[in-house]
Design an enzyme around this catalytic site. Structure first.
Site, mmCIF file in Angstrom:
data_model
loop_
_atom_site.group_PDB
_atom_site.id
_atom_site.type_symbol
_atom_site.label_atom_id
_atom_site.label_comp_id
_atom_site.label_asym_id
_atom_site.label_seq_id
_atom_site.Cartn_x
_atom_site.Cartn_y
_atom_site.Cartn_z
ATOM 1 N N GLU A 34 0.536 -1.091 0.157
ATOM 2 C CA GLU A 34 0.214 -0.213 0.052
ATOM 3 C C GLU A 34 1.005 1.087 0.005
ATOM 4 O O GLU A 34 1.693 1.305 0.635
ATOM 5 C CB GLU A 34 -0.883 0.155 1.431
ATOM 6 N N ALA A 49 -20.756 4.485 1.197
ATOM 7 C CA ALA A 49 -21.361 3.295 2.326
ATOM 8 C C ALA A 49 -22.076 1.936 2.151
ATOM 9 O O ALA A 49 -22.952 1.541 3.614
ATOM 10 C CB ALA A 49 -20.486 3.362 3.556
ATOM 11 N N HIS A 52 -24.790 -2.695 -2.378
ATOM 12 C CA HIS A 52 -25.885 -2.191 -3.006
ATOM 13 C C HIS A 52 -26.877 -3.879 -3.565
ATOM 14 O O HIS A 52 -26.280 -5.017 -3.507
ATOM 15 C CB HIS A 52 -25.643 -2.014 -4.444
ATOM 16 N N ARG A 320 -14.457 7.712 -7.364
ATOM 17 C CA ARG A 320 -14.359 6.988 -7.655
ATOM 18 C C ARG A 320 -13.419 6.604 -8.892
ATOM 19 O O ARG A 320 -13.427 7.647 -9.695
ATOM 20 C CB ARG A 320 -15.689 6.333 -7.389
ATOM 21 N N CYS A 411 -11.986 10.719 24.220
ATOM 22 C CA CYS A 411 -12.840 11.700 23.135
ATOM 23 C C CYS A 411 -14.138 11.748 23.758
ATOM 24 O O CYS A 411 -14.932 10.853 23.889
ATOM 25 C CB CYS A 411 -13.374 11.281 21.920
ATOM 26 N N CYS A 452 -17.387 17.948 18.044
ATOM 27 C CA CYS A 452 -15.826 18.888 17.575
ATOM 28 C C CYS A 452 -15.027 19.042 16.919
ATOM 29 O O CYS A 452 -14.052 19.653 16.620
ATOM 30 C CB CYS A 452 -15.768 18.910 19.400
ATOM 31 N N CYS A 457 -9.548 16.421 21.247
ATOM 32 C CA CYS A 457 -8.908 15.219 21.141
ATOM 33 C C CYS A 457 -7.816 14.964 20.902
ATOM 34 O O CYS A 457 -7.437 13.791 21.449
ATOM 35 C CB CYS A 457 -9.795 14.025 21.250
#
Lengths: 494, 419
Positions: A34, A49, A52, A320, A411, A452, A457
């Site tokens: 990667e 996300a 389908h 995409r 957080c 926020c 955080c």
């Protein structure tokens, strides 16, 4: 038997799914390569996300897309359980507002029949508004597809990679492929920014850059992958408008329409646009006034109401990959022998990814005559990070008794504990991620995804990264660059 | 799970919470102060600049000096507090029983309390709330985040800085960066007038030759890995960007000082009613909200420009809690609303009884010269050479003065042109 050395280029949803499937067999020794510091940071991260149903694919034009989308939808139900990936299956509604759209939408009933997608039907206004009261009441009706789901896309890639690594796959991050070595028409390996990696089989799952990798192997210089940009708004959890189904407008020739969904994390998300960018704009993930305004207008049409703009917590854009004619290029080649393309995987690529992985496995088996011996101890399971937010007070109390770090909340917006951040750091190290980034922690723990947006955080996460990796605080990486530029003390000295 | 009983639970140990806890303890309430972080003090801890305590102590202190004076007092009185303690949820049982569920490294605690004083401050507006498009690279910070990095952890966020917002926070951060050797390229202000105090314009910008762009807005951030530049656009009278006026400022860092928003999610979940003008709660003269026994003070109530006011509000809320505990609820009276008149953006509190002294906090809508601030129902007037949104108006009305309005249905505050 010497295992076949496989290099998979690209740790997005396609590459990581292939890695997981190959890890089931004794035959392969897999390295997942990667270019980014972490997995799933390309198209896999910033999309709608959606899993389908497969009723939007035309089987005579895109037979592979139609088939693998349907299969992928079914496989995801198993994969999400095995890997504890957050998912829900509310079904989707393609909403039409006039007769022309209605005519257009009904086409998908026919496609659903052809593709054997179950349960797809038309619903009209009364039923529609009961199904989801957040829809604009001026809608005439919708095409309902009950098998649609929504997933946490970045968590999915992380989970799959963790599981693949658990089963023997090696992950190499920050390694950009610069060349594919071919000798006597056979693949020998890849040249990367982290050195040469030997390989008998190279699988190209490089998404937006899969044309480049394909060209490196000497294949079809006419094959180009264009970036198509999609822009989104994300709203705070705490808004009134929360669609129950996955809603979208009727598709146009280039997009599946604008969606309005409640994400797996409980946020209202609207988008995307679909804008073709120039070939050289493969990192152009900027948002634009025009694009965002379009999304807003379309969503106003789709929904009864939109939350006030003060409830927007983020705007973002993703790219995409768009191959010629929308055709996926999934092939195993004779020349060079050992080169496999899983290239140009555009929508519904996320849905299809597990099915693409099995498809690629079969291509390799048939083309290169691999025996496929299943590993005896392959582990299909991966557990998720234990999250304080999902627990009852009693359970949180018990967690803290075992580990006080669960009692320290880092957080505030998303109630993420110190223990979760540390666990994420450890998981990243174990998976082979070299640079522990603040964004990497965000995608694993959800710290910083709230109202926020990390202003409370981010520095606390940076401190923990510094503490658990030994990297000086100012050298902690946000996503691709440093959090700070230096220490005050150092400047005073100079 | 540990269960404990209190008269008052104070949430957030910044100046408002600390002042409230001290006052509550002095009044004899069984009180605990609950803080998320691993230290008390809140934002003043990271404020190494002066300007704190001019009213309260009649001295010019830094934020740290200011807050340390309260630590001494807390210790002497033995104020109880919990660190690294996160409020998970609040349950309302009856008008005088609340449960505060707190996650701590020692376990989950259930704090049963008669009253709640909420002093959790405000959050900063972030880059996605100010209509900026473009990239989302490293190098974008809120002012508070940048300040924490610099003054608590000794890290310089960047070298070439553009600051969005000319409120006091933005101005002070501009000077802070300049003092550390960073180049502050510009302060960008949407409004056509500065957001901060005049003394800060002079001492923080002019003294360091930092350009201030009034009536301008950052419309785009550019940079793939790290911020490379911002696109700045002029705005018209109605604050809409004017096409064709765009120019670029190269920089590696964007610091957002674009305002604060009271942090009230926790209370909104239990039915808190919000004033759209302050974005804080609607309160009576004890700073009690629509939820009986729940008091709010400090920047969670209204974004203040002086810490002295924050402390004053914290103490008042504690007095309210005491009154509540003594009387099993605030006794029923005919509350009079206080309403906004000409050129008033907001007013806090929203209701007064007329039965005791009360302090009003207001901001004007627009800067205006030679005006009179007036509360006609009580015949109160104050001549002002200059009123500006940057400077809060604080008015103390005595019980005697308020008695003049005993037959009025409401009390109003307004700014009228002076002669």
């Amino acid at each position: 038997m010497m295992p076949i050395k496989v290099v998979i280029v690209g740790a997005g949803i396609v590459g990581s799914s292939i890695a997981r499937v190959l890890s089931m067999y004794e035959d392969f020794d897999v390295t997942l390569v990667e270019k980014e510091p972490d997995v799933g940071w390309g198209s896999s991260k910033a999309n709608t996300a959606i899993i389908h149903p497969g009723h939007e694919e035309e089987p005579d034009v895109h037979p592979l897309r139609a088939r693998l989308c349907r299969e992928g939808n079914i496989l995801w139900r198993q994969w999400t359980r095995e890997l504890s990936i957050p998912v829900k299956w509310p079904g989707e509604l393609m909403v039409f507002f006039n007769e022309e759209e209605e005519k257009n939408a009904k086409k998908y009933i026919e496609l659903a029949k052809l593709n054997k997608i179950p349960g797809v039907r038309v619903v009209y206004r009364n039923e529609l508004l009961q199904m989801d009261p957040s829809i604009n009441p001026s809608a005439l009706g919708a095409i309902y597809a009950p098998t649609a789901g929504t997933i946490s896309s970045f968590e999915a890639v992380i989970a799959i990679v963790e599981n693949a690594v658990e089963n023997g796959v090696k992950l190499l991050t920050e390694a950009e492929v610069r060349g594919v070595k071919v000798v006597d028409k056979k693949v020998k390996g890849v040249e990367t920014t982290k050195g040469f990696i030997e390989a008998d089989i190279v699988i190209n799952a490089a998404g937006l850059y899969s044309d480049k990798i394909s060209h490196m192997a000497g294949i079809d210089s006419g094959f180009v992958v264009r970036p198509r940009r999609g822009e989104y708004f994300l709203f705070d959890e705490n808004v009134r408008v929360k669609p129950e189904k996955l809603l979208h407008t009727t598709p146009t020739p280039i997009t599946k329409g604008v969606y309005a969904i409640t994400t797996i994390h409980g946020n209202l998300m609207i988008g995307p646009t679909a804008e073709d960018l120039p070939m050289d704009a493969k990192d152009e993930t900027s948002t634009s006034e025009k694009g965002l305004e379009y999304v807003w207008k379309e969503s106003e049409r789709l929904l009864k109401e939109l939350p006030p703009r003060t409830k927007i917590i983020r705007t973002f854009a993703g790219l995409r990959p768009e191959p010629p004619g929308g055709h996926w290029r999934i092939e195993a080649y004779d020349d060079p022998w050992g080169f496999v393309n899983a290239a140009g995987i555009r929508s519904p690529g996320f849905t299809a990814a597990p099915a693409i992985a099995y498809y690629v496995l079969n291509l390799i088996k048939d083309k290169y005559g691999v025996s496929l011996v299943k590993k005896k101890h392959w582990n299909p399971y991966r557990s998720d990070i234990v999250r304080v937010k999902d627990k009852s007070l009693q359970e949180i109390d018990e967690l803290i008794r075992k580990n006080p770090d669960y009692g320290e909340i880092i957080c505030y917006c998303k109630t993420v504990s110190k223990a979760e951040v540390i666990e994420a750091i450890e998981r990243m190290k174990k998976a082979g991620v070299k640079t522990i980034t603040i964004d990497g922690i965000k995608f694993r723990t959800r710290a910083g995804l709230g109202m926020c947006q990390g202003s409370f955080c981010r520095w606390r996460i940076a401190l923990l990264i510094s503490q658990y990796t030994g990297v000086p605080l100012y050298q902690v990486v946000v996503k691709k660059d440093l959090y700070g530029v230096g220490e005050v003390k150092a400047l005073l000295k100079s | 799970m540990l269960e404990l009983n209190y008269d008052s639970v104070v949430i957030g140990a910044g100046p408002a919470g600390i002042a409230a806890a001290i006052r509550a303890k002095e009044l004899g309430l069984k009180t605990v102060l609950v803080e998320n972080r691993d230290l008390l003090g809140g934002i003043p801890l990271q404020c190494v600049h002066p300007g704190f305590g001019l009213h309260y102590f009649r001295e010019d202190l830094t934020g740290t000096e200011f807050i340390y004076r309260f630590f001494d007092k807390m210790e002497k009185l033995g104020v109880e507090y919990l660190l690294k303690s996160h409020v998970h949820s609040i349950e309302l049982v009856s008008h005088n029983e609340k449960i505060v569920n707190v996650i701590t490294p020692q376990g989950v605690m259930r704090l049963n309390t008669k009253t709640l004083i909420y002093t959790a401050g405000a959050r900063e507006r972030h880059i996605f709330e100010i209509n900026v498009v473009g990239d989302r690279p490293a190098g974008i910070y809120t002012a508070g985040e940048a300040q924490t990095l610099m003054d608590i952890y000794g890290i310089i966020p960047g070298k070439e800085i553009v600051i969005i917002g000319s409120g006091d926070v933005g101005l002070i951060m501009a000077r802070r960066f300049a003092l550390e050797g960073a180049k502050v390229k510009a302060v960008i202000e949407l409004m056509h007038y500065p957001g901060g105090l005049t003394r800060n314009i002079v001492q923080c910008l002019q003294d360091y030759d930092i350009p201030l762009y009034l009536g301008h807005v950052v419309t785009r951030v550019v940079g793939k890995r790290r911020v490379e530049k911002v696109v700045v656009t002029k705005v018209d009278e109605k604050l809409k960007p004017i096409k064709g006026t765009e120019f670029e400022i190269p920089c590696d860092t964007v610091v957002l000082a674009a305002g604060l928003i009271p942090n009230l999610d926790m209370l909104e979940k239990i039915g808190l009613i919000i004033d759209p003008y302050t974005r804080g709660p609607i309160v009576n003269e004890f700073l009690e909200t629509n939820i009986p026994g729940v008091f709010v003070a400090g920047n969670a109530l209204v974004v203040n420009d002086l810490v002295d006011y924050v402390v004053e509000q914290g103490e008042l809320a504690a007095e309210g809690a005491y009154y509540f505990v003594e009387n099993d609820g605030i006794p029923t009276v005919d509350w009079k609303p206080i309403v906004r008149g000409r050129n008033i953006r907001f007013i806090v509190p929203h209701y007064v009884s007329g039965k005791r002294d009360v302090v009003l906090y207001a901001r004007v809508q627009q800067p205006e010269k030679n005006v009179i601030v007036t509360i006609p129902e009580v015949g109160w007037k104050m001549k002002q050479f200059n009123v500006r949104p940057a400077e809060m108006i604080r008015v103390k009305l005595t019980k005697r003065l308020l008695e003049r309005a005993s037959s009025a249905e409401k009390i109003s505050i307004e700014v009228i042109p002076g002669e």
